[in-house]
Structure formats: C-alpha cells, structure tokens
Scaffold this active site. Structure first.
Site, PDB file in Angstrom:
ATOM      1  NE  ARG A 177       4.533 -10.441   5.564  1.00 48.93           N
ATOM      2  CZ  ARG A 177       3.506  -9.652   5.878  1.00 48.93           C
ATOM      3  NH1 ARG A 177       2.941  -9.734   7.064  1.00 48.93           N
ATOM      4  NH2 ARG A 177       3.013  -8.815   4.989  1.00 48.93           N
ATOM      5  CB  CYS A 226       6.988  -7.499   0.336  1.00 48.32           C
ATOM      6  SG  CYS A 226       5.787  -6.185   0.075  1.00 48.32           S
TER       7      CYS A 226
HETATM    8  N1  EPU Z   1       5.239   3.272  -0.692  1.00 46.92           N
HETATM    9  C1  EPU Z   1       5.893   4.113  -1.546  1.00 46.92           C
HETATM   10  N2  EPU Z   1       6.373   3.603  -2.721  1.00 46.92           N
HETATM   11  C2  EPU Z   1       6.240   2.295  -3.064  1.00 46.92           C
HETATM   12  C3  EPU Z   1       5.577   1.425  -2.177  1.00 46.92           C
HETATM   13  C4  EPU Z   1       5.077   1.947  -0.989  1.00 46.92           C
HETATM   14  O1  EPU Z   1       6.049   5.298  -1.268  1.00 46.92           O
HETATM   15  O2  EPU Z   1       6.718   1.909  -4.132  1.00 46.92           O
HETATM   16  C5  EPU Z   1       4.663   3.831   0.542  1.00 46.92           C
HETATM   17  C6  EPU Z   1       3.138   3.786   0.525  1.00 46.92           C
HETATM   18  O3  EPU Z   1       2.609   4.926  -0.098  1.00 46.92           O
HETATM   19  C7  EPU Z   1       2.809   3.713   1.994  1.00 46.92           C
HETATM   20  C8  EPU Z   1       3.975   2.925   2.582  1.00 46.92           C
HETATM   21  O4  EPU Z   1       5.037   3.010   1.635  1.00 46.92           O
HETATM   22  O5  EPU Z   1       2.806   4.996   2.567  1.00 46.92           O
HETATM   23  C9  EPU Z   1       3.617   1.471   2.848  1.00 46.92           C
HETATM   24  O6  EPU Z   1       3.242   0.840   1.634  1.00 46.92           O
HETATM   25  P1  EPU Z   1       2.074  -0.234   1.538  1.00 46.92           P
HETATM   26  O7  EPU Z   1       0.846   0.290   2.192  1.00 46.92           O
HETATM   27  O8  EPU Z   1       1.995  -0.699   0.131  1.00 46.92           O
HETATM   28  O9  EPU Z   1       2.524  -1.376   2.474  1.00 46.92           O
HETATM   29  P2  EPU Z   1       3.891  -2.115   2.602  1.00 46.92           P
HETATM   30  O10 EPU Z   1       4.390  -1.866   3.973  1.00 46.92           O
HETATM   31  O11 EPU Z   1       4.813  -1.802   1.489  1.00 46.92           O
HETATM   32  C10 EPU Z   1       2.838  -4.279   3.587  1.00 46.92           C
HETATM   33  C11 EPU Z   1       3.181  -5.722   3.447  1.00 46.92           C
HETATM   34  C12 EPU Z   1       2.439  -6.295   2.237  1.00 46.92           C
HETATM   35  C13 EPU Z   1       0.941  -6.111   2.407  1.00 46.92           C
HETATM   36  C14 EPU Z   1       0.677  -4.604   2.547  1.00 46.92           C
HETATM   37  C15 EPU Z   1      -0.780  -4.306   2.848  1.00 46.92           C
HETATM   38  C16 EPU Z   1       5.432  -6.125   4.220  1.00 46.92           C
HETATM   39  C17 EPU Z   1       6.868  -6.284   3.865  1.00 46.92           C
HETATM   40  N3  EPU Z   1       4.593  -5.868   3.223  1.00 46.92           N
HETATM   41  O12 EPU Z   1       3.408  -3.614   2.455  1.00 46.92           O
HETATM   42  O13 EPU Z   1       2.709  -7.701   2.231  1.00 46.92           O
HETATM   43  O14 EPU Z   1       0.250  -6.622   1.297  1.00 46.92           O
HETATM   44  O15 EPU Z   1       1.442  -4.074   3.665  1.00 46.92           O
HETATM   45  O16 EPU Z   1      -1.080  -4.663   4.146  1.00 46.92           O
HETATM   46  O17 EPU Z   1       5.069  -6.262   5.398  1.00 46.92           O
HETATM   47  C18 EPU Z   1       4.081  -9.466   1.410  1.00 46.92           C
HETATM   48  O18 EPU Z   1       4.158  -9.832   2.573  1.00 46.92           O
HETATM   49  O19 EPU Z   1       4.652 -10.059   0.468  1.00 46.92           O
HETATM   50  C19 EPU Z   1       3.313  -8.263   1.122  1.00 46.92           C
HETATM   51  C20 EPU Z   1       3.186  -7.787  -0.095  1.00 46.92           C
END
Ligand code: EPU
Length: 302
Positions: A177, A226
């Site tokens: 990012r 995010c």
């Molecule tokens: N989780 C929770 N509760 C929540 C959200 C997430 O417990 O409310 C847990 C999930 O169960 C999982 C972990 O946190 O074990 C990671 O969550 P997720 O797979 O949704 O991925 P993320 O790290 O929250 C990242 C990117 C997203 C991208 C997704 C999918 C960042 C900040 N976010 O989210 O990107 O879509 O992976 O690859 O890197 C963005 O950049 O705006 C964005 C949404």
C-alpha cells in the site's frame, strides 16, 4: 475554491478542460463525504502542464482527484480546486502480453477487458473500486495480488519539474500500500505485462475472489475500503473486532458490522465524524494491543 479570474476561465476551453463549478465532493467520493469546489475535468492529458502553470500563475491551489474511492476530504468550501482526468476512448489497448491502460480507466473494467482477451494475473483486484491510476499510486492489492508486480512503464506528470515523463517499472518502488511516486505526481497511463491464461480459468479466479469479498466486506455501503493498513504480522480488522467495536459510531460514521476495518457513512456523516472515529479507534487499539495503526485512507484536511 472558485476560479473567478476571467483570463483563466477564458483559457480553459482551449486546453480541453470542462469546468464543473461548485462540485460537491459527496458525489465524487465513495464515502460520500467532502465539501464543494470547482472541478476541472481534463480531456487532453498533454495539456496538463499548461493547465497547472496557469493555475500556479493565478495563485490557485489544486489537488488531483482520481476515482475518490480511498479518500476522506474535509467539509465546507475547499481551499483547492480539484483536477480529474477524463477517461480516454478506448481506455485499454492490447499488444501481445502488454496492456496499455489510461489511468482514468476503471480498474475492475480493465481487469475484465484483459481477462476477456486471455490476459490474467489480476483476478484478485477485480473488486477493488477506483481507477487504474489510484490503484497504481497505492499499489492496490487483494487476495495475494498487487498491481505493482505487472507494471512495466508509467507515464506521469511530475510536478517537480513540470513535465510529462515515462518511468520504467524498475524505477518505481512498489511496497505494501505504498509507492515511491511523489505525492503530487499525476499518473496518466500505464503499460502492464500480464500472463496469458484462458478466459474461463481467469473467470473462475474472479468468481472466487468476488465470493470472498461479498462474504467479508460491506460492499453496499458507503466506505473507503480499509481505513487502516495492517501492521506487520497483525490484522487491523481483527484487533478492532476483538475490542467489540463493530457498530461503534461517531455521528453517522460507523465501524462496519461486516468488517471492522471498514468505516461506513451511515447517513450524513461529516468529515469530523469520520476523523473522530478514526482517532478513537486508533487510540483504543494502541492501548489494548500496542500498535499505532497507520491510515490507509488518504485524508485531505487542508
Ligand atoms: N477479521 C476479523 N474481524 C473483522 C475483519 C477481519 O476477525 O471484522 C479477521 C479475518 O477473519 C481474518 C483476518 O482478520 O482472519 C484478516 O481479514 P481479511 O481476510 O478480511 O483481510 P484484511 O487483512 O482485513 C486485507 C486488505 C483488504 C483486502 C483483503 C483481501 C488491508 C488493510 N486490507 O484485509 O484490502 O481486500 O485483505 O485480500 O491490507 C483495502 O485495501 O482497502 C482493502 C479492503
């Protein structure tokens, strides 16, 4: 900010600029938040250096607006005019494994266009809202794919020397990012190199990513994706969730019930509400987990 200098106003049509006076940024951003200002829509990229010289000469500050999908802008009359590129037609041209894409093009549509022509690799990016230029600036990524890996060349307006330059992919640093572009660089077009893959296979990958996204992200609500970057080795969303902050709100700015790192505009949220929520959540995460969360959303406060 309003342009009222008659000489500047008279020069705009010759530069291929469409002026939308007093445009509301609530309509230009996915968060539906932001004040009003003059919006200058640029049809001829090659005239951008002249436009910027003209604005500088007139003492008119400007900011560059892409798709507005990762942006939180302050309310009220804004202290800068907004510049925005108008998408070229056609906005994607293919030559073998290379895709030449206009930076004002929609990212999802560009991924689909390439897929239909058996060029894959970007399946994970399909549901990332915004323009190709915005994705490049942030090195947008999802489901293991980041756009930076495919970049071979970028044509960019560099405010530093006031000219248009072509940078090779190897001259640009793409990190999580984050990129080495200067904050006032304006991306104009990009050359990507994509692996050949049959459309049906790409489609399968796209479907899987879409499913995952639908199941975990609030796609039908006003958000900027995010809000925070994930700190190394941790998940911002999981930490916010563990603190029981889903649905926590300041005014109409609310932590999404579906994904705790998405903050949604639940009605008529003001920038101050969203900033208040960001500060509150950041402090709570810091107290509980010791991480100082860094914003992923770009904030224009002044
Ligand atoms: N989780 C929770 N509760 C929540 C959200 C997430 O417990 O409310 C847990 C999930 O169960 C999982 C972990 O946190 O074990 C990671 O969550 P997720 O797979 O949704 O991925 P993320 O790290 O929250 C990242 C990117 C997203 C991208 C997704 C999918 C960042 C900040 N976010 O989210 O990107 O879509 O992976 O690859 O890197 C963005 O950049 O705006 C964005 C949404």
């Amino acid at each position: 900010m309003r342009i009222d200098d008659p000489q500047i106003l008279a020069a705009l049509p010759d530069l291929g600029i469409e002026l939308r006076a007093g445009a509301s940024m609530t309509e230009q951003t996915s968060l539906g938040i932001g004040g009003t200002t003059d919006l200058l829509r640029i049809r001829r990229q090659e005239r951008l250096p002249e436009l910027i010289r003209l604005l500088k000469g007139g003492g008119i500050p400007h900011r560059f607006l892409g798709g507005g999908t990762n942006l939180l802008i302050l309310d009220g009359e804004l202290p800068w005019v907004m510049l925005q590129l108008v998408r070229a037609q056609p906005d994607v041209r293919l030559e073998g494994n290379f895709a030449y894409i206009d930076c004002a093009a929609d990212l999802g549509r560009s991924v689909t266009f390439c897929a239909k022509n058996d060029l894959g690799g970007m399946e994970g990016l399909i549901g990332v809202p915004g323009t190709v230029g915005g994705a490049l600036r942030m090195n947008a990524g999802a489901y293991g794919t980041q756009i930076g890996s495919f970049v071979r060349e970028v044509q960019v307006y560099r405010a530093g020397d006031g000219g248009i330059q072509t940078l090779r992919g190897s001259e640009i640093n793409f990190e999580y990012r984050h990129t080495s572009f200067a904050p006032d660089d304006i991306m104009l077009s990009v050359k990507l190199e994509l692996p050949s893959k049959p459309f049906r296979e790409i489609l399968q990958g796209i479907r899987i990513c879409n499913e995952k996204r639908r199941a975990s992200q609030p796609l039908n609500q006003k958000s900027a994706g995010c809000i925070f970057k994930n700190p190394p080795g941790a998940s911002a969303g999981r930490m916010i969730d563990e603190l029981g902050l889903k649905s926590h709100r300041v005014g109409d700015a609310r932590v999404s019930e579906r994904h705790a790192n998405f903050f949604v505009n639940d009605g008529q949220a003001r920038a101050a509400d969203m900033l208040g929520l960001i500060t509150d959540v950041r402090e709570r995460v810091h107290r509980a987990f010791g991480f100082e969360l860094e914003e992923e959303v770009i904030v224009w406060k002044g």
